[in-house]
Design a protein around this motif. Structure first.
Motif, PDB file in Angstrom:
ATOM      1  N   SER A   1       0.827  -1.199   0.000  1.00  0.00           N
ATOM      2  CA  SER A   1       0.000   0.000   0.000  1.00  0.00           C
ATOM      3  C   SER A   1       0.866   1.255   0.000  1.00  0.00           C
ATOM      4  O   SER A   1       0.580   2.230  -0.709  1.00  0.00           O
ATOM      5  CB  SER A   1      -0.934  -0.001   1.216  1.00  0.00           C
ATOM      6  N   ASP A   2       1.934   1.245   0.787  1.00  0.00           N
ATOM      7  CA  ASP A   2       2.841   2.390   0.814  1.00  0.00           C
ATOM      8  C   ASP A   2       3.515   2.581  -0.544  1.00  0.00           C
ATOM      9  O   ASP A   2       3.678   3.710  -1.025  1.00  0.00           O
ATOM     10  CB  ASP A   2       3.910   2.196   1.894  1.00  0.00           C
ATOM     11  N   PHE A   3       3.896   1.453  -1.156  1.00  0.00           N
ATOM     12  CA  PHE A   3       4.531   1.535  -2.476  1.00  0.00           C
ATOM     13  C   PHE A   3       3.570   2.132  -3.501  1.00  0.00           C
ATOM     14  O   PHE A   3       3.926   3.024  -4.278  1.00  0.00           O
ATOM     15  CB  PHE A   3       4.988   0.149  -2.916  1.00  0.00           C
ATOM     16  N   LEU A   4       2.337   1.644  -3.509  1.00  0.00           N
ATOM     17  CA  LEU A   4       1.362   2.112  -4.493  1.00  0.00           C
ATOM     18  C   LEU A   4       1.012   3.578  -4.283  1.00  0.00           C
ATOM     19  O   LEU A   4       0.733   4.315  -5.243  1.00  0.00           O
ATOM     20  CB  LEU A   4       0.099   1.253  -4.430  1.00  0.00           C
ATOM     21  N   ALA A   5       1.023   4.030  -3.014  1.00  0.00           N
ATOM     22  CA  ALA A   5       0.697   5.429  -2.734  1.00  0.00           C
ATOM     23  C   ALA A   5       1.740   6.368  -3.324  1.00  0.00           C
ATOM     24  O   ALA A   5       1.427   7.523  -3.658  1.00  0.00           O
ATOM     25  CB  ALA A   5       0.573   5.642  -1.227  1.00  0.00           C
ATOM     26  N   ASN A   6       2.969   5.899  -3.461  1.00  0.00           N
ATOM     27  CA  ASN A   6       4.051   6.734  -3.985  1.00  0.00           C
ATOM     28  C   ASN A   6       4.456   6.370  -5.409  1.00  0.00           C
ATOM     29  O   ASN A   6       5.421   6.914  -5.941  1.00  0.00           O
ATOM     30  CB  ASN A   6       5.286   6.611  -3.074  1.00  0.00           C
ATOM     31  N   TYR A   7       3.707   5.455  -6.015  1.00  0.00           N
ATOM     32  CA  TYR A   7       4.041   5.003  -7.366  1.00  0.00           C
ATOM     33  C   TYR A   7       3.652   6.068  -8.386  1.00  0.00           C
ATOM     34  O   TYR A   7       2.549   6.615  -8.357  1.00  0.00           O
ATOM     35  CB  TYR A   7       3.307   3.702  -7.665  1.00  0.00           C
ATOM     36  N   ASP A   8       4.547   6.381  -9.302  1.00  0.00           N
ATOM     37  CA  ASP A   8       4.298   7.377 -10.349  1.00  0.00           C
ATOM     38  C   ASP A   8       4.446   6.710 -11.710  1.00  0.00           C
ATOM     39  O   ASP A   8       5.558   6.390 -12.141  1.00  0.00           O
ATOM     40  CB  ASP A   8       5.281   8.540 -10.234  1.00  0.00           C
ATOM     41  N   PRO A   9       3.321   6.482 -12.428  1.00  0.00           N
ATOM     42  CA  PRO A   9       3.410   5.807 -13.738  1.00  0.00           C
ATOM     43  C   PRO A   9       4.182   6.615 -14.771  1.00  0.00           C
ATOM     44  O   PRO A   9       4.598   6.073 -15.789  1.00  0.00           O
ATOM     45  CB  PRO A   9       1.941   5.625 -14.137  1.00  0.00           C
ATOM     46  N   ARG A  10       4.411   7.901 -14.497  1.00  0.00           N
ATOM     47  CA  ARG A  10       5.158   8.722 -15.449  1.00  0.00           C
ATOM     48  C   ARG A  10       6.640   8.365 -15.468  1.00  0.00           C
ATOM     49  O   ARG A  10       7.391   8.860 -16.316  1.00  0.00           O
ATOM     50  CB  ARG A  10       4.980  10.202 -15.111  1.00  0.00           C
ATOM     51  N   ASP A  11       7.061   7.503 -14.546  1.00  0.00           N
ATOM     52  CA  ASP A  11       8.450   7.037 -14.557  1.00  0.00           C
ATOM     53  C   ASP A  11       8.734   6.097 -15.720  1.00  0.00           C
ATOM     54  O   ASP A  11       9.891   5.759 -15.989  1.00  0.00           O
ATOM     55  CB  ASP A  11       8.782   6.318 -13.243  1.00  0.00           C
ATOM     56  N   TYR A  12       7.669   5.656 -16.391  1.00  0.00           N
ATOM     57  CA  TYR A  12       7.809   4.684 -17.476  1.00  0.00           C
ATOM     58  C   TYR A  12       7.266   5.281 -18.775  1.00  0.00           C
ATOM     59  O   TYR A  12       6.393   6.152 -18.759  1.00  0.00           O
ATOM     60  CB  TYR A  12       7.055   3.391 -17.146  1.00  0.00           C
ATOM     61  N   ASP A  13       7.783   4.773 -19.883  1.00  0.00           N
ATOM     62  CA  ASP A  13       7.300   5.225 -21.186  1.00  0.00           C
ATOM     63  C   ASP A  13       5.831   4.861 -21.348  1.00  0.00           C
ATOM     64  O   ASP A  13       5.406   3.755 -20.975  1.00  0.00           O
ATOM     65  CB  ASP A  13       8.112   4.573 -22.306  1.00  0.00           C
ATOM     66  N   PRO A  14       5.018   5.752 -21.930  1.00  0.00           N
ATOM     67  CA  PRO A  14       3.597   5.458 -22.114  1.00  0.00           C
ATOM     68  C   PRO A  14       3.376   4.388 -23.186  1.00  0.00           C
ATOM     69  O   PRO A  14       4.054   4.369 -24.214  1.00  0.00           O
ATOM     70  CB  PRO A  14       3.001   6.797 -22.548  1.00  0.00           C
ATOM     71  N   VAL A  15       2.445   3.503 -22.921  1.00  0.00           N
ATOM     72  CA  VAL A  15       2.057   2.463 -23.869  1.00  0.00           C
ATOM     73  C   VAL A  15       0.536   2.416 -23.919  1.00  0.00           C
ATOM     74  O   VAL A  15      -0.127   2.398 -22.869  1.00  0.00           O
ATOM     75  CB  VAL A  15       2.605   1.077 -23.459  1.00  0.00           C
ATOM     76  N   ALA A  16      -0.028   2.411 -25.111  1.00  0.00           N
ATOM     77  CA  ALA A  16      -1.479   2.348 -25.282  1.00  0.00           C
ATOM     78  C   ALA A  16      -1.894   0.939 -25.681  1.00  0.00           C
ATOM     79  O   ALA A  16      -1.114   0.195 -26.288  1.00  0.00           O
ATOM     80  CB  ALA A  16      -1.939   3.348 -26.335  1.00  0.00           C
ATOM     81  N   VAL A  17      -3.121   0.594 -25.342  1.00  0.00           N
ATOM     82  CA  VAL A  17      -3.673  -0.723 -25.679  1.00  0.00           C
ATOM     83  C   VAL A  17      -4.915  -0.527 -26.546  1.00  0.00           C
ATOM     84  O   VAL A  17      -5.797   0.278 -26.205  1.00  0.00           O
ATOM     85  CB  VAL A  17      -4.031  -1.525 -24.416  1.00  0.00           C
ATOM     86  N   THR A  18      -4.969  -1.240 -27.644  1.00  0.00           N
ATOM     87  CA  THR A  18      -6.126  -1.203 -28.522  1.00  0.00           C
ATOM     88  C   THR A  18      -6.662  -2.619 -28.721  1.00  0.00           C
ATOM     89  O   THR A  18      -6.012  -3.603 -28.364  1.00  0.00           O
ATOM     90  CB  THR A  18      -5.771  -0.613 -29.904  1.00  0.00           C
ATOM     91  N   VAL A  19      -7.842  -2.704 -29.294  1.00  0.00           N
ATOM     92  CA  VAL A  19      -8.390  -3.980 -29.754  1.00  0.00           C
ATOM     93  C   VAL A  19      -8.679  -3.862 -31.246  1.00  0.00           C
ATOM     94  O   VAL A  19      -9.059  -2.791 -31.728  1.00  0.00           O
ATOM     95  CB  VAL A  19      -9.684  -4.373 -28.998  1.00  0.00           C
TER      96      VAL A  19
END
Length: 277
Positions: free
Chosen positions: A10-28
């Motif tokens: 929970s502590d990890f997720l509270a401080n997790y920033d997805p902007r640290d990683y390259d953006p990836v989109a998902v399509t169908v």
């Protein structure tokens, strides 16, 4: 019920920033197949926006991540596939044409550069249904149409042959080629051919499905014998068709799909039988 994260998680997720990683989109993307006028057709949409504006493509689009900015709920992948089919073609998702569609996941495509906008990973789906109606373009599609598969010039390499007029955007020629091979293979060892038929059908009608999907002519007598020798493939309704047989023969019997999930023995394509020999 999903387990709750531990306190350290929970502590990890509270401080997790997805902007640290390259953006990836998902399509169908959806390979929707049906049989019209005795030939196998695939549903295509003409793109109304860049990239590849004006080119034909498989129905598809971005999966909705959900949230206040989008104003939508997060959706699962199969739901996204059905939504895109409905939005881009005008086919009804509930209680209408799409209610009869068999939908299964085909594969995942994520080669770098497959989409010029950003890194996009596509989860492709394969859909089958009998006698689907003419589509009506919607969403960001400028047009939608059923196209004969044979007119798309697909080569064994998964690309379109030079001179093909209806060029497919992105890597959709490869996805379509994979979908066709999956469909042809599944007709050998599963009763999926009945998904192209109405609730009641004759053996000649079932044979026409195999011929359209496989692109090979089948011996009527041999096919009839093989189908009836597979336990659970079809079951008789006890009735006969309203239409008489060819050349004034007796009216053919009507069958419905049986309870088998796998065909044993399998019905192999004539070309595959030659390879095995």
């Amino acid at each position: 019920m999903d387990p709750e994260p531990r306190r350290d998680e929970s502590d990890f997720l509270a401080n997790y920033d997805p902007r640290d990683y390259d953006p990836v989109a998902v399509t169908v993307d959806v390979v929707a197949l049906t049989i019209r006028d005795g030939a196998l057709h695939v549903l295509l949409v003409r793109r109304g926006n860049a990239p590849y504006e004006g080119m034909w493509a498989l129905p598809g689009g971005f999966v909705q991540a959900g949230g206040p900015l989008q104003g939508t709920d997060a959706e699962d992948l199969p739901d996204a596939a059905v939504r895109e089919l409905a939005e881009e073609t005008g086919l009804s998702a509930k209680g209408g044409a799409l209610g009869r569609v068999h939908l299964e996941q085909l594969g995942t495509y994520g080669s770098p550069g497959r989409d010029p906008r950003m890194r996009v990973i596509s989860v492709a789906y394969l859909a089958f249904a009998p006698e689907l109606p003419d589509p009506e373009a919607g969403g960001d599609a400028a047009d939608a149409a059923w196209s004969p598969v044979d007119a798309l010039g697909l080569a064994d390499s998964g690309r379109q042959r030079p001179g093909t007029t209806r060029r497919l955007a992105f890597d959709h020629a490869r996805i379509l080629s994979d979908g066709l091979e999956r469909a042809r293979g599944k007709l050998e060892y599963t009763p999926l051919a009945t998904a192209f038929c109405d609730g009641e059908f004759t053996i000649p009608e079932l044979r026409s499905v195999y011929e359209a999907v496989w692109g090979e002519e089948l011996h009527a007598g041999n096919f009839h014998r093989k189908v009836l020798s597979v336990p659970g493939f079809v079951e008789s309704t006890g009735a006969t068709s309203d239409r008489g047989g060819r050349r004034g023969g007796p009216r053919p019997r009507l069958y419905r799909a049986g309870d088998a999930r796998l065909l044993h023995p399998a019905l192999l394509r004539p070309s595959r039988e030659e390879e095995i020999r």
